[in-house]
Design an enzyme around this catalytic site. Structure first.
Site, PDB file in Angstrom:
ATOM      1  N   GLU A   3       0.806  -1.237   0.000  1.00  0.00           N
ATOM      2  CA  GLU A   3       0.000   0.000   0.000  1.00  0.00           C
ATOM      3  C   GLU A   3       0.834   1.280   0.000  1.00  0.00           C
ATOM      4  OE1 GLU A   3      -2.651  -0.688   3.317  1.00  0.00           O
ATOM      5  OE2 GLU A   3      -4.065  -1.718   2.026  1.00  0.00           O
ATOM      6  N   GLU A  39      -5.274  -8.319  -1.004  1.00  0.00           N
ATOM      7  CA  GLU A  39      -5.874  -8.234   0.339  1.00  0.00           C
ATOM      8  C   GLU A  39      -7.347  -7.908   0.214  1.00  0.00           C
ATOM      9  OE1 GLU A  39      -4.115  -5.793   3.441  1.00  0.00           O
ATOM     10  OE2 GLU A  39      -2.210  -5.796   2.359  1.00  0.00           O
TER      11      GLU A  39
HETATM   12  C1  BG6 Z   1      -3.870  -3.433   5.100  1.00  0.00           C
HETATM   13  C2  BG6 Z   1      -2.481  -3.834   5.519  1.00  0.00           C
HETATM   14  O1  BG6 Z   1      -3.897  -2.060   4.974  1.00  0.00           O
HETATM   15  O2  BG6 Z   1      -4.906  -3.673   5.974  1.00  0.00           O
HETATM   16  C3  BG6 Z   1      -2.421  -4.972   6.528  1.00  0.00           C
HETATM   17  O3  BG6 Z   1      -1.696  -4.158   4.423  1.00  0.00           O
HETATM   18  C4  BG6 Z   1      -3.495  -4.764   7.564  1.00  0.00           C
HETATM   19  O4  BG6 Z   1      -1.138  -4.986   7.061  1.00  0.00           O
HETATM   20  C5  BG6 Z   1      -4.839  -4.772   6.862  1.00  0.00           C
HETATM   21  O5  BG6 Z   1      -3.460  -5.694   8.597  1.00  0.00           O
HETATM   22  C6  BG6 Z   1      -6.001  -4.631   7.793  1.00  0.00           C
HETATM   23  O6  BG6 Z   1      -5.836  -3.496   8.587  1.00  0.00           O
HETATM   24  P1  BG6 Z   1      -5.910  -3.559  10.168  1.00  0.00           P
HETATM   25  O7  BG6 Z   1      -5.465  -2.234  10.622  1.00  0.00           O
HETATM   26  O8  BG6 Z   1      -7.333  -3.831  10.474  1.00  0.00           O
HETATM   27  O9  BG6 Z   1      -4.992  -4.658  10.588  1.00  0.00           O
END
Ligand code: BG6
Length: 451
Positions: A174, A353
């Site tokens: 990101e 993701e």
């Molecule tokens: C993404 C990241 O932005 O979101 C991950 O690449 C992260 O590292 C995921 O865990 C979810 O976000 P969070 O803050 O809920 O863990």
């Protein structure tokens, strides 16, 4: 569905590995648990650079470093076709001596070999919010041009070592999140009196150059390698039909797409170039040539939510449901984002993701996470509609294969995984791994789609 489609999942080193004593520290190792402080200090670490007492969840992760064989066996059982993980730069180079740490290199050899044993395609992210702290302390991260060369040295070392077993490489997690998290993503601490936007633009220029270096290194070493960079895909809708809201929507989207534009099209969009000049970033002809020549093979995207742009600032959409952690749920926005991205770049897209972070309950040793299944089903449906629209999607990797430390809260209880990990927010727990209902659901989905 194409049989080579990569149905898989993701994890990251800084959130799951632990193995703290055999590596140097990363940027997140010094940020303690706790939402109130966390977001603030992921941007500006302030007092945490002085390491006060507290619980530091990233130092332990979920101890993947010790448990990787058992964890990967579970991923194999689930039938994952791909796993994206990050190599910790801080495990490969303990300091700036340029001498790699053989023990660190060997660890990822083992991880890769273990994945291949189960026919799981390894996909490497070279930095996933886990830059070495020595890069921050000694060079102040990507604001410093020297870090581009250090990064090239690091990636050359790992690409040389793993290229015969790893085809897909992702430079950064990101990259556009650096807009908000200068320290965590850029490795840069703002000094008193400095103009944040000026520093951000300098970091952006160097990070984009570093991305081009990864592409160059990969293609030099093996022309078959495919390189991407992950961008957070967050579409904006205008809050109202006011032209002002539409204009602001364009401006918000540009803050994200300006990075992808450079990495895919090989040149800076006019509005970005104008800002670089305004902020006194030194633009070199040879850098422009490098960025033009070494562009991405695919785009890696994450997708969690959408937002509204308005004259009153960025807002959540009141017509959408929210997760327990306040993130809007918008499966249709996923199809929109994929179409927008493909229309603009016409490059293959790998979704790296997508997932639901929420609380899970263990009942009689089981986790009935039907809410997660529903969330993923709705998103996969929209992705498949985007594929029907003609978008070239080459893979879908969920976040996350197992429960890991959450980035924004530093909590274990914000869980995303198919595999429950018995670890609490304060670090207590047995570390037992328990497949959730979603584990069996995904196993079945992959089986069906591969028929
Ligand atoms: C993404 C990241 O932005 O979101 C991950 O690449 C992260 O590292 C995921 O865990 C979810 O976000 P969070 O803050 O809920 O863990």
């Amino acid at each position: 569905m194409n049989k080579s489609f990569l149905w898989g999942s993701s994890i990251s080193g800084g959130q799951c590995e632990g193995g703290y004593s055999s590596r140097s520290e990363t940027v997140v190792d010094i940020i303690p648990q706790g939402k109130e402080t966390r977001i603030k200090y992921l941007n500006q670490p302030g007092i945490y650079m002085q390491r006060p007492e507290g619980f530091y969840p990233s130092q332990k992760g979920v101890e993947f470093y010790e448990n990787y064989k058992e964890d990967i066996a579970l991923y194999g059982q689930m039938g994952l076709k791909a796993l994206r993980f990050s190599v910790l730069w801080s495990r490969i180079f303990l300091d700036d001596s340029l001498e790699p740490n053989e023990e660190g290199l060997k660890f990822y050899d083992d991880v890769i070999n273990e994945l291949l044993k189960y026919n799981i395609e390894p996909i490497i992210t070279t930095i996933h919010f886990d830059m070495p702290l020595w890069v921050v302390e000694k060079y102040n991260g990507f604001v410093n041009r020297k870090v581009v060369d250090l990064y090239e040295h690091y990636v050359r070392t790992i690409v040389q070592r793993y290229h015969n077993r790893v085809k897909y490489w992702i430079s950064f997690c990101e990259i556009n999140v650096m807009n908000h998290m200068l320290y965590m993503v850029g490795g840069t601490v703002l000094k008193e009196g400095e103009d944040r936007e000026e520093v951000l633009h300098q970091c952006a220029y160097h990070k984009l150059l570093a991305n081009a270096r990864l592409v160059k290194v990969c293609h030099e070493i093996d022309s078959e390698l495919k390189v991407g960079c992950e961008v957070a895909g967050t579409p904006y809708y205008p809050l109202t039909s006011l032209p002002e809201d539409y204009q602001l929507m364009i401006e918000e989207q540009r803050k994200d797409s300006r990075y992808t534009d450079v990495m895919v099209k090989g040149h800076f969009p006019y509005y970005f170039l104008k800002k670089l000049k305004e902020y006194h970033v030194e633009i070199k002809e040879e850098d422009m040539e490098e960025m033009k020549k070494h562009t991405l093979d695919f785009i890696a995207v994450s997708y969690y939510k959408t937002s509204l742009a308005s004259t009153e600032g960025v807002r959540d959409n009141p017509r959408l449901e929210k997760t327990a952690f306040g993130w809007t749920i918008d499966p249709k926005g996923f199809r929109i984002m994929l179409n927008q991205m493909y229309e603009r770049y016409e490059k293959p897209i790998m979704v790296v993701e997508n997932g639901l972070g929420t609380y899970d309950q263990v009942e009689d040793g089981k986790i009935h996470d039907d809410y997660r299944i529903e969330y993923l089903e709705k998103h996969i449906e929209q992705m498949e509609l985007a594929i029907e629209d003609g978008v070239e999607v080459i893979g879908y990797l969920t976040w996350a294969a197992m429960d890991v430390v959450s980035t924004s809260e530093g909590m274990m209880s914000k869980r995303y995984g198919f595999i429950y990990v018995d670890r609490e927010d304060d670090g207590s727990g047995t570390l037992e791994r328990i497949p959730k209902d979603s584990f069996y659901w995904y196993q079945n989905l992959i089986n069906e789609r591969m028929k």
